[in-house]
Design a protein around this motif. Sequence first.
Motif: not given
Length: 232
Positions: A219-223
């Motif tokens: 989720x962090x990398x996607x954001x």
Amino acid sequence: MVGVTLKQAAWALMFLALYLAVLTGGILAVGLSGLIDFTPESVILLILCGATAAAMLAVYIHLIRRNGLSLGGLGFRRFRPRMLHLLWQIPSAIVISACLQGLFLAALTILGIDSTSAGASNDTLARIADLPTPFVVLGFLIVAVLTPLWEEVLFRGAFLNGLSRRFRPFLAVVLSAALFAACHLVLLTFAYLFALGTALALVRRFHQNLWAPVLLHAVNNALVLIVVLAAA
């Protein structure tokens, strides 16, 4: 926690670094020889794909296969209702990490240290936006899915366990987070990466399931990638 020792984790990291060094040397040799006329965008995509493939191969050969580890042995478990805590843990971890990064950059500015290059890595990722749509999707898959998977196997599935065998839980979490941040080789984002690494280690311990940090990491990398591409 899984049965991976600190020596086994370090061995895998050493070969991962070796694989990446060989890949980088090969790309530089081909580029300097003029055999292929690389564009900045194609180099970034090549590095993303090649580095991910090399890292996953190193982790598989020198950590998983070498030590006969299974998915369960690495720490992957079935999803349980307790995993619903990720609904607040994931946004909390990302917000806290971003706040600490902001304070870190503000402190550097007060000290007279130039922090304008903090977004240099994001500028590099932004070049993915100039690629054809299929390659943008491929880049997103690598950054938001494959990278979190192999990094969590190595750092929270192996190093955190190895460190927990030698040190108290608090120190093991801190050391694993520091190693995670240091391995990214981006000094000006160290605060964010350290805070994120701490959160990843804590959710790993809280859930006793490696899927928990994988999801937070993804989720962090996607954001981050969505924000970078949107601003490009």
